[in-house]
Design a protein around this motif. Structure first.
Motif: not given
Length: 450
Positions: A443-449
């Motif tokens: 989820a953190d990766w999705l929010n960042t990318n």
């Protein structure tokens, strides 16, 4: 219907099955799981699960494969009914997803072979070196090279492709691994490493069993190629004169032995270089071991030999996983072996490309396929064989055996209750861990990318 292919020799079958089991699961995944889960505590649980769950489930897959002479999807369609006919898709899906990122990781090993030959392993720069190797267009290219090799071997068929290649690869893996283990024994950090690897702290098991058990069962399934249809598919090419239990025992022992040897190689090297065993996770052999090789005399050459062994092991496993999905098109759709292999190879390459571009997708694919699908497939197939078609199972497992007596019935009841209960628990725990990953790191990766 064209005559179905078969193994030319018993040795060829056993080496192919061992080659499937002896892959990245043994030499890449096993050491970092041991490091993450407390050393010898994990090893003890893993060995118990190989005997208590791994061996019985190999027999489950062998029974289904030999009786039906079909791939996982076709096998369950033939002997199942209703919802049970759909179980085979879990195996084929698991194999497809696993090979898509497995090929990416195997590509990394090829690059590390050349880094060793060029003397470019580094200590301080090991993490940055790994990031450069493991993501980007170079990783995509190496992924393509590895998949091309897999396609070429599987397209040649059972005898001329898979059986011939494993007769060379598996003995080479065993000989080189033993040689590296002997070398590791001579290192000054070997004593401390063996204490960490071979002397369990049982308090670690008691305090961390909810982490160790799911990791150990997932590792047991991955390293034995269970839950992805390989053993079903390979057994489908077997004759009725084979003793399935004997063959399953040989395969389990050889596979587990090579995984054990991988630990005897990795940990003395790490401890000699003063590098912690549990900090690098999935990147253990690419960061920690590569850095350790940089500290050793002739470390570049030794590292190149080690990573070449990993690459060979990866190839021996990848061709077996590929055969699962290819056999589906051959058996169920009537597609020729060469077009089926090429088409699926290209599809697997495309699905794996995101994993070559960003490491988060390796974790995404691995968690879904290895921790969820493999164990779920093993659970459902064990229920099916133990409770739905028990007479078929007992009849099949007794073929090729002079007098199985009560052992067949004991195996059946062991599958029915202890194995099924354990696998239900493992599916629940692994699903919970994977949910944590999806709502956390991914989820953190999705929010960042995005």
């Amino acid at each position: 219907m064209a005559q179905r292919e078969s193994w030319a020799t018993r040795t060829g079958f056993i080496l192919a099955a061992v080659g499937s089991a002896v892959g990245l699961g043994n030499i890449w995944r096993f050491p970092y799981q041991v490091g993450e889960q407390g050393g010898a505590a994990f090893l003890v649980i893993y060995l118990l699960l190989i005997v208590g769950i791994g061996f019985p489930v190999i027999l489950v897959e062998f029974v289904v494969g030999r009786h039906t002479e079909r791939n996982p999807v076709g096998a369950l369609k033939q002997i199942g009914s209703g919802v049970w006919t759909k179980i085979g898709w879990i195996f084929v899906t698991a194999g497809f997803v696993i090979l898509s990122y497995y090929s990416v990781v195997a590509g990394w090993t090829l690059r590390y072979v050349f880094l060793g030959l060029q003397g470019e392993y580094t200590v301080d720069g090991a993490p940055d070196q790994f990031v450069q190797v493991a993501s980007g267009l170079d990783a995509v290219f190496l992924h393509a090279i590895f998949m091309a090799a897999v396609i070429a071997i599987v397209a040649l068929g059972i005898e001329r492709g898979i059986e011939l290649s494993v007769k060379i690869m598996v003995p080479a893996i065993i000989v080189i691994s033993l040689g590296l283990a002997v070398y590791a024994f001579t290192l000054e950090g070997a004593g401390e490493a063996y204490a960490y690897y071979l002397s369990p702290e049982f308090s670690t098991i008691a305090n961390n069993w909810t982490q160790i058990l799911p990791a150990a069962i997932a590792q047991a399934f991955f390293t034995l190629s269970l839950g992805m249809g390989v053993m079903i598919t390979y057994a489908s090419y077997l004759g009725e004169d084979r003793n399935l239990a004997e063959d399953a025992g040989i395969i389990a022992v050889l596979d587990t032995g090579i995984a054990f040897i991988a630990g005897l190689i990795a940990f003395p090297i790490l401890f000699t270089a003063g590098i912690p065993a549990g900090e690098s996770g999935p990147a253990l052999i690419f960061i920690s071991l590569a850095a350790a090789f940089a500290e050793l005399p002739l470390g570049g050459i030794l590292g190149a030999i080690f990573f070449a062994t990993v690459a060979i092991a990866a190839l021996s496993s990848a061709i077996s996983i590929m055969e699962v999905v290819v056999s589906y098109l051959i058996d169920e759709r009537g597609v020729g072996r060469v077009p089926a292999t090429v088409a699926l190879g290209v599809a697997i390459f495309l699905v794996g490309t995101p994993a070559a571009l960003d490491l988060i997708f390796v974790d995404l694919y691995d968690g879904f396929a290895n921790s969820i699908l493999l164990v779920l497939g093993g659970l459902l197939l064990s229920i099916f064989v133990g409770w739905i078609v028990p007479d078929l199972a007992l009849d099949e497992v007794s073929k090729g055996v002079k007098n199985i007596g009560s052992l067949g019935l004991a195996w059946l009841w062991f599958i029915r209750i202890p194995v099924v209960v354990a696998l239900i628990l493992m599916v629940a725990l692994n699903a919970w861990d994977y949910f944590g990953f999806l709502t956390g790191d991914f989820a953190d990766w999705l929010n960042t990318n995005l």
